[in-house]
Write a protein that holds these residues in place. Structure first.
Motif, PDB file in Angstrom:
ATOM      1  N   ALA A  24       5.557   5.491  -3.736  1.00 38.32           N
ATOM      2  CA  ALA A  24       6.628   5.132  -4.666  1.00 38.32           C
ATOM      3  C   ALA A  24       6.120   4.402  -5.900  1.00 38.32           C
ATOM      4  CB  ALA A  24       7.668   4.283  -3.940  1.00 38.32           C
ATOM      5  N   VAL A  25       5.171   3.485  -5.737  1.00 38.06           N
ATOM      6  CA  VAL A  25       4.752   2.670  -6.872  1.00 38.06           C
ATOM      7  C   VAL A  25       4.130   3.515  -7.985  1.00 38.06           C
ATOM      8  CG1 VAL A  25       3.243   0.788  -7.614  1.00 38.06           C
ATOM      9  CG2 VAL A  25       4.600   0.553  -5.525  1.00 38.06           C
ATOM     10  N   PRO A  26       3.072   4.314  -7.697  1.00 41.26           N
ATOM     11  CA  PRO A  26       2.539   5.126  -8.794  1.00 41.26           C
ATOM     12  C   PRO A  26       3.525   6.185  -9.275  1.00 41.26           C
ATOM     13  CG  PRO A  26       1.446   5.675  -6.727  1.00 41.26           C
ATOM     14  CD  PRO A  26       2.298   4.479  -6.463  1.00 41.26           C
ATOM     15  N   TYR A  27       4.338   6.683  -8.368  1.00 37.70           N
ATOM     16  CA  TYR A  27       5.317   7.720  -8.713  1.00 37.70           C
ATOM     17  C   TYR A  27       6.295   7.182  -9.750  1.00 37.70           C
ATOM     18  CZ  TYR A  27       7.836  12.036  -7.485  1.00 37.70           C
ATOM     19  OH  TYR A  27       8.399  13.290  -7.489  1.00 37.70           O
ATOM     20  N   LEU A  28       6.879   6.018  -9.428  1.00 41.41           N
ATOM     21  CA  LEU A  28       7.865   5.446 -10.341  1.00 41.41           C
ATOM     22  C   LEU A  28       7.225   5.075 -11.683  1.00 41.41           C
ATOM     23  CD1 LEU A  28      10.017   3.258  -7.943  1.00 41.41           C
ATOM     24  CD2 LEU A  28      10.602   5.435  -9.042  1.00 41.41           C
ATOM     25  N   TRP A  29       6.007   4.552 -11.613  1.00 39.48           N
ATOM     26  CA  TRP A  29       5.308   4.183 -12.848  1.00 39.48           C
ATOM     27  C   TRP A  29       5.182   5.396 -13.766  1.00 39.48           C
ATOM     28  CZ3 TRP A  29       3.062  -0.536 -14.534  1.00 39.48           C
ATOM     29  CH2 TRP A  29       2.322  -0.417 -15.709  1.00 39.48           C
ATOM     30  N   LEU A  30       4.741   6.513 -13.172  1.00 33.31           N
ATOM     31  CA  LEU A  30       4.532   7.713 -13.995  1.00 33.31           C
ATOM     32  C   LEU A  30       5.865   8.294 -14.476  1.00 33.31           C
ATOM     33  CD1 LEU A  30       1.586   9.420 -12.101  1.00 33.31           C
ATOM     34  CD2 LEU A  30       1.549   8.479 -14.403  1.00 33.31           C
ATOM     35  N   LEU A  31       6.877   8.219 -13.622  1.00 32.85           N
ATOM     36  CA  LEU A  31       8.193   8.704 -14.060  1.00 32.85           C
ATOM     37  C   LEU A  31       8.672   7.897 -15.259  1.00 32.85           C
ATOM     38  CD1 LEU A  31      10.300   9.390 -10.833  1.00 32.85           C
ATOM     39  CD2 LEU A  31       9.462  11.047 -12.496  1.00 32.85           C
TER      40      LEU A  31
ATOM     41  N   THR B 221      -6.409   0.791 -11.865  1.00 33.52           N
ATOM     42  CA  THR B 221      -7.194   1.093 -10.664  1.00 33.52           C
ATOM     43  C   THR B 221      -6.344   0.967  -9.412  1.00 33.52           C
ATOM     44  OG1 THR B 221      -9.183   0.347 -11.779  1.00 33.52           O
ATOM     45  CG2 THR B 221      -9.280   0.490  -9.389  1.00 33.52           C
ATOM     46  N   VAL B 222      -5.505  -0.078  -9.368  1.00 30.13           N
ATOM     47  CA  VAL B 222      -4.629  -0.230  -8.205  1.00 30.13           C
ATOM     48  C   VAL B 222      -3.669   0.962  -8.117  1.00 30.13           C
ATOM     49  CG1 VAL B 222      -2.798  -1.623  -7.177  1.00 30.13           C
ATOM     50  CG2 VAL B 222      -4.765  -2.742  -8.247  1.00 30.13           C
ATOM     51  N   LEU B 223      -3.016   1.276  -9.234  1.00 23.33           N
ATOM     52  CA  LEU B 223      -2.047   2.387  -9.230  1.00 23.33           C
ATOM     53  C   LEU B 223      -2.746   3.720  -8.964  1.00 23.33           C
ATOM     54  CD1 LEU B 223       0.201   1.405 -12.279  1.00 23.33           C
ATOM     55  CD2 LEU B 223       0.835   1.362  -9.877  1.00 23.33           C
ATOM     56  N   GLY B 224      -3.908   3.911  -9.582  1.00 25.81           N
ATOM     57  CA  GLY B 224      -4.639   5.167  -9.422  1.00 25.81           C
ATOM     58  C   GLY B 224      -5.100   5.364  -7.987  1.00 25.81           C
TER      59      GLY B 224
ATOM     60  N   PHE C 205      -2.407   6.088 -18.782  1.00 28.01           N
ATOM     61  CA  PHE C 205      -3.323   7.233 -18.811  1.00 28.01           C
ATOM     62  C   PHE C 205      -4.613   6.984 -18.050  1.00 28.01           C
ATOM     63  CE2 PHE C 205      -6.890   6.973 -21.841  1.00 28.01           C
ATOM     64  CZ  PHE C 205      -6.574   5.842 -22.578  1.00 28.01           C
ATOM     65  N   THR C 206      -5.044   5.701 -17.942  1.00 29.94           N
ATOM     66  CA  THR C 206      -6.288   5.482 -17.182  1.00 29.94           C
ATOM     67  C   THR C 206      -6.066   5.622 -15.682  1.00 29.94           C
ATOM     68  OG1 THR C 206      -5.936   3.091 -17.175  1.00 29.94           O
ATOM     69  CG2 THR C 206      -7.359   3.977 -18.887  1.00 29.94           C
ATOM     70  N   MET C 207      -4.865   5.326 -15.186  1.00 26.40           N
ATOM     71  CA  MET C 207      -4.635   5.432 -13.740  1.00 26.40           C
ATOM     72  C   MET C 207      -4.849   6.870 -13.253  1.00 26.40           C
ATOM     73  SD  MET C 207      -0.495   5.241 -13.185  1.00 26.40           S
ATOM     74  CE  MET C 207      -0.422   6.008 -11.578  1.00 26.40           C
ATOM     75  N   CYS C 208      -4.601   7.824 -14.141  1.00 29.00           N
ATOM     76  CA  CYS C 208      -4.787   9.220 -13.750  1.00 29.00           C
ATOM     77  C   CYS C 208      -6.273   9.548 -13.567  1.00 29.00           C
ATOM     78  CB  CYS C 208      -4.164  10.136 -14.787  1.00 29.00           C
ATOM     79  SG  CYS C 208      -2.410   9.803 -14.980  1.00 29.00           S
ATOM     80  N   TYR C 209      -7.106   8.988 -14.446  1.00 32.70           N
ATOM     81  CA  TYR C 209      -8.551   9.185 -14.274  1.00 32.70           C
ATOM     82  C   TYR C 209      -9.030   8.526 -12.987  1.00 32.70           C
ATOM     83  CZ  TYR C 209      -9.069  11.075 -18.988  1.00 32.70           C
ATOM     84  OH  TYR C 209      -8.995  11.872 -20.090  1.00 32.70           O
ATOM     85  N   VAL C 210      -8.543   7.316 -12.728  1.00 29.56           N
ATOM     86  CA  VAL C 210      -8.921   6.628 -11.493  1.00 29.56           C
ATOM     87  C   VAL C 210      -8.494   7.471 -10.288  1.00 29.56           C
ATOM     88  CG1 VAL C 210      -8.617   4.557 -10.092  1.00 29.56           C
ATOM     89  CG2 VAL C 210      -8.757   4.365 -12.575  1.00 29.56           C
TER      90      VAL C 210
ATOM     91  N   ILE D 241     -14.612   1.221  -7.783  1.00 26.64           N
ATOM     92  CA  ILE D 241     -15.330   0.524  -8.864  1.00 26.64           C
ATOM     93  C   ILE D 241     -15.654   1.505  -9.993  1.00 26.64           C
ATOM     94  CG2 ILE D 241     -17.540  -0.566  -9.451  1.00 26.64           C
ATOM     95  CD1 ILE D 241     -15.674  -2.452  -8.075  1.00 26.64           C
ATOM     96  N   ALA D 242     -16.134   2.693  -9.627  1.00 31.37           N
ATOM     97  CA  ALA D 242     -16.438   3.706 -10.645  1.00 31.37           C
ATOM     98  C   ALA D 242     -15.179   4.023 -11.441  1.00 31.37           C
ATOM     99  CB  ALA D 242     -16.997   4.965  -9.985  1.00 31.37           C
ATOM    100  N   GLY D 243     -14.059   4.115 -10.736  1.00 31.43           N
ATOM    101  CA  GLY D 243     -12.785   4.377 -11.407  1.00 31.43           C
ATOM    102  C   GLY D 243     -12.428   3.259 -12.370  1.00 31.43           C
TER     103      GLY D 243
END
Lengths: 305, 385, 272
Positions: free
Chosen positions: A22-29, C75-78, C139-144, C187-189
């Motif tokens: 949910a957390v990353p999902y909502l963030w991206l939405l 990084t946390v979100l990714g 946009f960085t979370m997607c790379y992570v 870490i790399a992410g």
């Protein structure tokens, strides 16, 4: 052995597990999808003189009914009326296609050479390709200004080897050629790496088998190596093509006044003319143009994953 | 069922005692993954202190069955009872079973000591007790001097022992072993098999092992369940499985066997009354002394293991035995044994194995020789399934 | 061999193309002359000028803070996103979710930047430091997510099962087993996210506000006015930092590799 099923205890829905999605999902939405809806809405609104330079979006939800009647395609009509925009789109596509082709032409031999290098050497080669990528994009484009300027280093080089007279100057800077050089230079790692990872995975005994069956090396390349590297070719091409189409920094810094690219047009509409609705319409059409390549890219990524 | 196999019968045989309560009971277990049925309405009892094997080819459902007991999968239908209690819905971390994984699954970022202590720490045991138990376990698997090493600093055999020690540390009621010796080379595997048996007797635990290696199953188990396509084909002791397989599938899966299809010509045998069954196998008449339900005209298979077939150049003197005549078509030399492939007049091939008691150069029978294959009445089997 | 000579030539030319512009840029940052084409001798004066340029230094400080904060949240979100993609084979809208992860990787920055800005305006958030952080995080979370996902795909699930089997509940298993083992990828992410954030001009230009001018924005506005050795100096410092970072990482991975090989030798001998 046994396939992991939905009833795997680690896959069972529990509050903690739902939070993970949910957390990353909502963030991206909220920060990726919602902005697109807004951009779409604003592209259909009229320019207002007040700040913000468009008529407000949320004037209460009662306005939703009015929304449809208020739809205003003026911005799109304006875009199609003015040949400047159409030319900018076409020119962006042309530059992106040519650059992608050039990138393949330069990147493929490099990736192949890396994949054929001794195993010991490969990590170093990969690092050498990645290293410039870690260096700022802006810095790398900037580096070329000093080289390509009429009174820059390339002119100096040509003059000192006697190719040019004292008054001759390299006339590349602020032309499309400079844009191509800048794009190829900046995007080369993005092309080489997917190609390399496709080529490196390839089983070397396939070529030995082809050779054993009487296929000469150049033919084996076209019959075996190249077809098997196609996923890498597609991934690399899409990773380069899509962002190049919307590129702003390179045409702005290296291109001339006549270098038409839609990213630059959008930037000018937004920061220069402060016409937000028109800029939004430009973005929406660019996005629509890129839907197909983006879908191809996503499918490719899913296959890899 | 099969006739009593006197000498191989063991003292430990709770499954023959009708009053014995099973320790683990799989009750009408079905497990589906989408359209695929991995385990199909299966019922199985395992007794306390038993060393039980699930044997079958890959994809037969044996691993799924074990993972359901460990709690990694939930049955689609049916229930699993442990000591009479339904354990459905109990997550793996609350089950009194421990598993030794095929890949060993040693935590690479922890030392041997820490790996073994991991399960004990989850129970919040006092530090002193954990240390004592870890030491005990290290001693048990003879790895005392490796306590501070990381898993990648160990050889394959040592890793296997750490995995074993880790899964035993919590003194589980049942130890599950998923292809425990699969990653070891043949010699080490044989050694370890005996160590496992020793350990099981010493600790008095119930072991459930999953394997595709029939020799391994035969060596270590009290009983074996042979599985195929989610079904149990036979549950029996190793000797019964080998000497009295209940079906073509089991006979063929375990060891080497000649199978001839045929029909029952005459029989004076019935359930509970052993007698002689005569079978017509497309022109070859064979007789078997067996307790058998089949009646005249039934389609059955006749099976006989190659080592029970005698090969000789001369016609047998006694007429009471089964005999066929053919040409030696190929010889497989296996060192201790040679397998002779004898082609009969109609093209069928029957195999006979002979111990190589003398050296190769002296072998009396060779390619192209015409030979007689004979076997006594009690050597073969009638397979109705 | 013919093909190996061809390969060597290709690689030499390719790497020359990639590195010569950067090397020239670095060299000219030490030029005493202000003219790009004239070498006026070695000098550190442009570094002094740069150091005393308060605007540039402020921008650098803001960029560093934006980078650290957005890379950390990203990084946390990714990592969560990667876990969702790999571990949850079915949930409502999974297609949309994976689409949202991959699309930002190739989305032209002008579109991402503009759309993000319009969101902030629409909901009435004042643009500045935090809006840049939100944009960069997105946009960085997607790379992570991509980096961590590729590690999770090769992760041996039986390690987690072993922990569960030994009595460790799922959440604890994640922190005791999974996270320590995927940490190098995390870490790399983070490093990738940090670099991307440092690098970004376009998205930051759209989403920034007064008082939150990042270094790329500052550099860009100066570059438009022409090449100055002062810019060369700050670019050289950035390149130096990145190179040192990459070299340290590669040496430490090399050492880890050596350690692994040594361990395997020890294991093979089977002795203490």
């Amino acid at each position: 052995m046994a396939s992991v099923s939905e009833t795997h205890p680690a896959n069972k829905p529990s509050p903690a597990r739902w939070l993970v999605v949910a957390v990353p999902y909502l963030w991206l939405l909220l920060f990726f999808v919602a902005p697109f809806l807004i951009i779409f809405k604003i592209s259909l609104s009229e320019t207002a003189i007040a700040m913000p330079p468009y008529t407000p979006l949320f004037d209460g939800f009662g306005a939703i009914g009015d929304f449809v009647s208020e739809l205003d395609f003026d911005n799109y009509l304006f875009l199609t009326d003015d040949p400047l925009y159409i030319e900018a789109y076409l020119s962006s596509l042309r530059i992106a296609v040519i650059s992608t082709f050039l990138l393949l032409l330069i990147g493929y031999p490099m990736a192949l050479a890396m994949a054929r290098a001794p195993t010991m050497l490969r990590p170093t080669l990969v690092m050498l390709v990645i290293l410039p990528f870690w260096t700022s994009f802006l810095i790398r484009v900037y580096a070329w200004i000093g080289i390509l300027k009429p009174d820059g280093l390339l002119t100096l080089l040509f003059q000192s080897v006697g190719l040019f007279g004292a008054d001759d100057q390299v006339q590349i800077f602020r032309t499309d050629y400079a844009v191509f050089i800048g794009i190829v230079y900046s995007y080369l790692p993005f092309m080489v790496l997917p190609l390399y990872s496709a080529l490196e995975k390839m089983d070397n005994t396939l070529l030995e088998a082809a050779s054993d069956l009487g296929c000469p090396p150049w033919k084996a390349f076209w019959k075996i190596t190249f077809p098997l590297s196609l996923p890498g070719v597609i991934a690399g091409s899409m990773i380069c093509f899509i962002p190049i189409t919307g590129e702003f920094v390179i045409p702005d810094l290296l291109g001339g006044a006549d270098t038409l690219m839609i990213g630059k047009t959008l930037w000018t509409e937004f920061f220069g003319n402060r016409d937000w609705p028109l800029a939004s319409a430009v973005a929406v059409i660019l996005l629509i143009m890129l839907v197909v390549p983006i879908m191809i890219f996503q499918n490719q990524q899913k296959k890899v994953a | 069922m099969a006739k009593s196999l006197g000498p191989v019968k063991r003292k430990f045989s709770p499954w023959t005692d009708p009053s014995a309560v099973p320790f683990i009971r799989f009750e009408n277990i079905t497990k589906r993954f989408g359209d695929f049925t991995a385990v199909d309405n299966l019922t199985l009892d395992i007794y306390e202190r038993e060393f039980f094997s699930l044997l079958g080819p890959s994809g037969c459902g044996k691993t799924t069955l074990m993972r359901m007991l460990a709690g990694f999968e939930e049955p689609t239908e049916g229930r699993i009872l442990l000591q009479g209690k339904d354990i459905s819905g109990v997550p793996p971390y609350r089950r009194p079973t421990n598993m030794m994984f095929q890949s060993y699954a040693l935590f690479p970022h922890m030392t041997v000591e820490k790996n073994i202590a991991f399960g004990l720490e989850q129970d919040n045991l006092p530090k002193g007790e954990i240390a004592t138990r870890v030491e005990e376990m290290l001693k048990l698997v003879k790895l005392e001097q490796f306590a501070k090493r990381k898993p990648n600093q160990l050889s394959g055999g040592q890793r296997q022992r750490v995995a074993l020690a880790r899964s035993l540390a919590k003194r589980p009621k049942v130890l599950l072993l998923d292809e425990p010796l699969g990653a070891l080379d043949k010699k080490l595997r044989e050694e370890t098999q005996f160590e496992l048996m020793d350990l099981q007797t010493k600790l008095g635990l119930t072991f459930l092992i999953v394997t595709h290696d029939q020799e391994e199953a035969m060596t270590v188990s009290d009983r074996i369940a042979v599985m195929d396509k989610g079904l149990i084909m036979q549950v029996a002791t190793p000797a019964e499985i080998y000497e009295a397989p209940n079906s073509r599938y089991v006979a063929d899966f375990i060891g080497d066997i000649n199978i001839l299809e045929g029909t029952v010509a005459s029989t004076d045998s019935a359930l509970g009354a052993p007698g002689t069954v005569r079978i017509d196998c497309d022109g070859i008449a064979v007789s078997v002394e067996q307790e058998c339900q089949a009646v005249v005209g039934d389609k059955v298979a006749f099976a006989v293991r190659p080592e029970k077939v005698r090969i000789a150049p001369d016609q047998p003197a006694v007429t009471s035995v089964n005999a066929v005549y053919g040409e030696v078509w190929d010889i497989g030399y296996l060192g201790d044994f040679s397998v002779f492939l004898v082609k009969l007049a109609d093209g069928r091939v029957v195999r006979a194995a002979q111990a190589n008691v003398s050296r190769l150069v002296d072998r009396p029978i060779t390619f192209g020789d015409m030979v007689w294959l004979t076997w006594p009445l009690d050597a073969g089997l009638v397979l109705t399934r | 061999m013919k093909s190996s000579r061809f390969d060597a030539t290709v690689l030499t030319l390719g790497f020359a193309f990639l590195y010569i512009p950067i090397i020239i840029l670095v060299i000219y940052s030490f030029n005493a002359s202000k003219l790009v084409t004239v070498w006026g001798g070695f000098s550190l004066q442009w570094y002094r000028t740069m150091w005393s340029n308060q605007g540039l230094m402020d921008a650098a400080w803001i960029t560093a803070r934006v980078g650290v904060i957005s890379a950390t949240i990203g990084t946390v979100l990714g990592t969560l996103a990667a876990l969702s993609l790999v571990r949850f084979t079915r949930f409502p809208g999974r297609m949309l979710f994976s689409g949202m992860i991959y699309a930002p990787l190739v989305m032209p920055e002008v579109i991402t930047g503009l759309s993000m800005l319009l969101l902030f305006v629409a909901v009435g958030i004042d643009r500045g430091f935090w809006t840049v952080i939100i944009a960069h995080t997105t946009f960085t979370m997607c790379y992570v997510a991509i980096v961590v996902q590729s590690r999770l795909l090769t992760f041996d699930r039986s390690l987690e099962e072993a922990a569960l089997d030994l009595g460790c509940p799922p959440v604890k298993t994640f922190f005791k087993i999974t996270l320590p083992l995927i940490f190098p990828a995390v870490i790399a992410g983070w490093m990738l996210a940090f670099t991307l954030s440092l690098d970004d001009l376009v998205i930051a230009s759209f989403t920034t506000g007064p008082g939150a001018t990042t270094l790329p924005i500052k550099i860009y506005s100066q570059v438009r006015l022409g090449v100055t050795p002062e810019i060369n100096a700050i670019c050289t410092i950035l390149i130096g930092l990145v190179t040192i970072g990459v070299i340290i990482t590669s040496i430490s991975t090399k050492q880890a590799e050596m350690r692994r090989i040594r361990d395997e030798h020890v294991a093979a001998r089977g002795t203490t």
